[in-house]
Design a protein around this motif. Structure first.
Motif, PDB file in Angstrom:
ATOM      1  N   GLY A 242       0.848  -1.171   0.000  1.00 39.33           N
ATOM      2  CA  GLY A 242       0.000   0.000   0.000  1.00 39.33           C
ATOM      3  C   GLY A 242       0.887   1.225   0.000  1.00 39.33           C
ATOM      4  N   MET A 243       0.423   2.308  -0.684  1.00 38.45           N
ATOM      5  CA  MET A 243       1.379   3.417  -0.807  1.00 38.45           C
ATOM      6  C   MET A 243       1.258   4.430   0.300  1.00 38.45           C
ATOM      7  SD  MET A 243       2.628   3.572  -4.306  1.00 38.45           S
ATOM      8  CE  MET A 243       1.385   3.584  -5.507  1.00 38.45           C
ATOM      9  N   GLY A 244       0.510   4.080   1.313  1.00 39.98           N
ATOM     10  CA  GLY A 244       0.292   5.066   2.363  1.00 39.98           C
ATOM     11  C   GLY A 244       1.534   5.396   3.150  1.00 39.98           C
ATOM     12  N   ASN A 288      -6.562  -2.045  -0.586  1.00 40.05           N
ATOM     13  CA  ASN A 288      -5.609  -0.933  -0.542  1.00 40.05           C
ATOM     14  C   ASN A 288      -4.251  -1.333  -0.023  1.00 40.05           C
ATOM     15  OD1 ASN A 288      -7.155   1.078  -1.655  1.00 40.05           O
ATOM     16  ND2 ASN A 288      -8.109   1.615   0.289  1.00 40.05           N
TER      17      ASN A 288
ATOM     18  N   SER B 104      -9.969  -2.330  -7.004  1.00 37.87           N
ATOM     19  CA  SER B 104      -8.928  -1.318  -6.844  1.00 37.87           C
ATOM     20  C   SER B 104      -9.071  -0.273  -7.926  1.00 37.87           C
ATOM     21  CB  SER B 104      -7.545  -1.958  -6.919  1.00 37.87           C
ATOM     22  OG  SER B 104      -7.464  -3.034  -6.024  1.00 37.87           O
ATOM     23  N   TYR B 108      -3.597   1.824  -8.954  1.00 31.63           N
ATOM     24  CA  TYR B 108      -3.453   0.486  -8.372  1.00 31.63           C
ATOM     25  C   TYR B 108      -3.884  -0.565  -9.366  1.00 31.63           C
ATOM     26  CZ  TYR B 108      -2.434   1.635  -3.535  1.00 31.63           C
ATOM     27  OH  TYR B 108      -1.828   2.042  -2.387  1.00 31.63           O
TER      28      TYR B 108
END
Lengths: 293, 317, 234
Positions: A242-244, A288, B104, B108
């Motif tokens: 996840g890119m958080g 996510n 998604s 993504y």
């Protein structure tokens, strides 16, 4: 010394080390990607190309200028980072107001272009690069022999990750970055030059990729396509994490390297696939990613 | 209604021209173009209509290619049955990808499809029946329905042309149907669509499967044109190329990417002796399209027509 | 006669292709609290944003301490001492309270010390290490104002500071604004809550459909409450 499921401890340890080495690359590369994505909301498809340019810069510095590995560790990221900054100023900044997919498409085209040019100029054959003298040989750790260079790659990567994480999470500059990620217009109104911040972030992310490339040169040899397949795996890593969060990217990178290494020991045919399988499984449960927002 | 009749006349004219083309251009080249036109338009159902950028469409193209090739060579199936096998596999794969990826969004989604497709690549690399690095070679051309002989390039060309036209008509029909309109609504404003009661996930899944199926047709046909199925057919490069074709041609109409396919394939033929220049040029075109020609060739033609009409308030859009 | 610190003249501004504001003219004198009143969509927020430099479309004359700022990018305007607090307050969720507070660069010698700020807002010291958005709405509003004080802003633009807050907190904010005014700050408020505005403001402008339709001082406002409420559609 011991055996686990028919695999000797030596083989296990050796694969774990290789797994950690791969994980080092996954971690540093996904760290750079996450950094760039956080600020620019662009997936830098050209990340693998910059990694490759870092490797080439290392080789070229040696070939043309006789500059050694240690200087290359500093110079290559700076040189390639400068290229990244120039690209951001001239082209990439025009993409911010567009749909984010265009950023992906543009950097994809950029990756093709860079790789094609390097292939034309340098050919497709790998350029050899020798391990620097100080890092040759192996260390006797008692339970295994650790090739010194591999140990170096792991330790150095961990340090780089920790420093990056520290700068972003615990310093004033990092506070600017985190705030600008959330609300760039307001941060700019406070008096901070946000466009400059964005440019520097892209440069830093690209520099991190190039740094990985320097580390890779003695390990994987240098050729124009060294970044491609690696990047697709790194994408999977980034999707899983996840890119958080940066921390998430780092942990996921190393973790997946280890999982891949273990798979290679216990069930080799699946080692190419395991990361993608993990990605599919994670996505079903958490669209996510593990640490995503 | 005048323009509708004009349109039909134009298409009929193009079809007649196509029938005559083998007199001027090698049928293999023509078939190559047709296959990729179909592929690009199938892809566009997802991107132009669904707003979903898939970077893994080579998985459907290539897996259909492998299966059809294997079915024709090892199982001795007839033409249409072999193609059916390939398309079925592509449909199934599309369904599986959709299950994993469809919840998604945006970027993504693109990365996931890329990764899943890479997984297929690695499977193709290692699976016994695909022939690894060599691929499946010397694939025969069995007769269609067991009776129509397509061993000559000319016969195969006309067969593929017919299949192409049917497939394209089907794609156009789908894009203009309620389903296609719903897809566009979801693409434009997903939250609104949800609040209106659309089962957005189902629509996206359907789009995925249909797009995969038509891509599979293209892949299956390709295998008979060239008699081989290789790793290139499942590579990320091919996935990227079909994105380029769609971007270049334009996304607004279902068949616009065919223009892009024409250019990309032509470019490949022209630059074949120059190795990496194909990649370099593709990269440049990608970047220029994103920066300057986001609407593609279709957009440029539209602009030209609009300027000619010189009455902005009445120009169709 | 105190000097005019913010002078807006014939401002036309908006978003995208549309102008929302039409020929807005208003001014703010030093140490004043001026409130922009009006219904939803009247253009109050747009006016603040235009002054702060946050709009793409902006035509007109805006002078800040006699310097023209209408052509400047927002970060230059911020550095001149014009502090802006958006309606959402803009507290950053990935920064701690203290990081939020100390984020803006200090742009003048009027910048408050941390001690002075903590004296006025003791809660901010206590919650220093919490993440910014863990604070309550009222605390976030205090933080947003404190942040501008830290930067040394000479004029504060506050967009609906009392929105969504409990009456007790609103009272606190009112008191804070009066204290700040006593300490020499100039404030431009956008408010829907006329009663609150009445307690703190020196002058008012009423906006409707992007134009200034009325302007009056506190005296007039107190004497004509009903008329004004009617104008505001309450």
């Amino acid at each position: 010394m011991f055996e686990l499921l028919g695999v000797s401890s030596h083989a296990l340890m050796a694969q774990l080390v290789l797994g950690l080495v791969n994980g080092s690359f996954y971690a540093v590369l996904s760290l750079g990607l996450a950094l760039i994505f956080g600020m620019l909301h662009i997936i830098n498809f050209a990340h693998g190309a910059f990694y490759m340019l870092g490797g080439f810069a290392t080789w070229l510095l040696m070939q043309w200028l006789g500059v050694n590995y240690w200087l290359a560790l500093i110079l290559a990221p700076l040189m390639v980072g400068a290229i990244g900054i120039a690209l951001e100023r001239t082209f990439i900044s025009r993409l911010y107001s567009l749909n984010h997919l265009f950023g992906l498409l543009f950097t994809f085209g950029l990756a093709l272009f860079i790789e094609g040019v390097m292939h034309e100029v340098f050919g497709g054959i790998s350029k050899p690069y020798s391990v620097p003298a100080a890092l040759q040989g192996a260390l006797n750790l008692g339970f295994m022999f650790l090739p010194t260079y591999r140990g170096w790659v792991i330790v150095f990567s961990v340090v780089v990750c920790l420093i990056t994480w520290f700068v972003v999470e615990k310093t004033k500059l990092g506070a600017y970055l985190r705030a600008a990620t959330e609300n760039p217009a307001l941060v700019q109104q406070f008096g901070i030059n946000v466009p400059l911040l964005i440019t520097l972030t892209y440069g830093a992310g690209v520099g991190l990729a190039a740094l990985s490339g320097v580390l890779a040169a003695p390990l994987y040899q240098v050729n124009p396509h060294m970044g491609v397949n690696l990047m697709i795996t790194v994408f999977a890593v980034v999707v899983i994490g996840g890119m958080g969060s940066l921390g998430g990217a780092i942990i996921t990178g190393f973790m997946l390297g280890i999982i891949e290494g273990l798979t290679k020991v216990f069930y080799p045919p699946a080692s190419n696939l395991v990361i993608f399988v993990v990605m599919a499984l994670v996505l079903v449960a958490r669209p996510n990613g593990l640490f995503g927002k | 209604m005048n323009s509708y009749k004009n349109q039909k006349a134009i298409w009929a004219g193009i079809f007649l021209v196509a029938l005559a083309l083998p007199a001027f251009i090698y049928p293999v080249v023509l078939m190559n173009v047709l296959v990729f036109m179909l592929f690009a338009c199938a892809f566009n159902l997802m991107l132009g209509f669904g707003g979903l950028l898939s970077f893994g469409h080579a998985a459907f193209f290539g897996s259909a290619a492998y299966v059809t090739g294997h079915a024709a060579k090892e199982w001795g199936l007839t033409f249409e049955l072999a193609v059916a096998c390939g398309v079925l596999v592509a449909l199934a794969l599309g369904w599986i990808f959709a299950l994993i990826a469809v919840r998604s969004k945006g970027i993504y989604f693109a990365m996931i499809t890329l990764a899943l497709s890479q997984m297929i690549y690695y499977i193709a690399l290692q699976a016994p029946f695909t022939g690894g690095e060599d691929g499946i070679q010397s694939i025969p051309r069995p007769p269609v329905f067991g009776v129509i002989d397509v061993s000559s390039n000319l016969a195969l060309f006309y067969t593929i042309l017919v299949i192409f036209v049917i497939a394209m008509l089907a794609l156009v029909r789908i894009s203009q149907s309620a389903f296609g309109q719903s897809l566009k609504a979801i693409r434009d404003n997903e939250d609104r669509a949800i609040s209106l009661g659309y089962d957005v996930v189902k629509y996206k899944q359907m789009a995925f499967v249909i797009s995969a199926g038509f891509s599979g047709i293209a892949g299956s046909l390709k295998v008979f044109v060239f008699s081989i199925a290789t790793l290139t057919d499942v590579s990320w490069l091919l996935s990227g190329e079909v994105v380029l074709m769609a971007l270049l041609g334009g996304l607004g109409i279902i068949w616009a990417p065919a223009l892009g396919a024409l250019i990309v394939v032509a470019m490949q033929y022209l630059l074949a002796p120059y190795g990496a220049w194909v990649t370099i040029l593709q990269g440049l075109i990608f970047m220029s399209c994103v920066l300057l020609f986001r609407e593609g060739i279709l957009g440029m033609i539209r602009d030209l027509l609009n300027r000619r009409r010189a009455k902005p308030s009445t120009s169709p859009n | 006669m105190s000097k005019v610190v913010l002078d807006v003249s014939r401002l036309n501004a908006g978003y995208g292709e549309i102008d929302v504001l039409r020929d807005i003219s208003l001014n703010v004198k030093e140490h004043e609290v001026v409130t922009l009143l009006g219904r939803n969509g009247a253009g109050k927020t747009t006016t603040l944003k235009a002054v702060a430099g946050l709009l793409d479309r902006c035509q007109g004359d805006i002078r800040f301490f006699d310097e023209p700022i209408d052509r400047l990018p927002s970060y230059r305007i911020g550095r001149k001492g014009l502090g802006y607090c958006p309606e959402e307050r803009g507290i950053f969720s990935s920064l701690t309270v203290r990081e939020n507070l100390t984020l803006p660069p200090r742009v003048s010698d009027l910048a408050w010390s941390l001690d002075a700020i903590y004296q006025l807002f003791p809660k901010l010291k206590v919650r220093g290490n919490s993440m910014g958005t863990k604070l309550s709405g009222g605390e976030q509003q205090m933080l947003a104002i404190a942040r501008l004080l830290y930067s040394g802003a000479r004029v504060l633009l506050l967009d609906e500071p009392t929105e969504g807050l409990a009456p007790v907190i609103i009272k606190q904010i009112g008191q804070t604004l009066l204290e700040l005014k006593a300490k020499g700050l100039t404030v431009v408020l956008v408010e829907q809550n006329f009663n609150f505005a009445l307690k703190v403001s020196d002058r008012f402008y009423v906006l409707d459909q992007g134009e200034v339709v009325a302007s009056f001082d506190r005296q007039y406002a107190l004497e004509n409450k009903d008329k004004i409420n009617q104008m505001l559609g309450v």
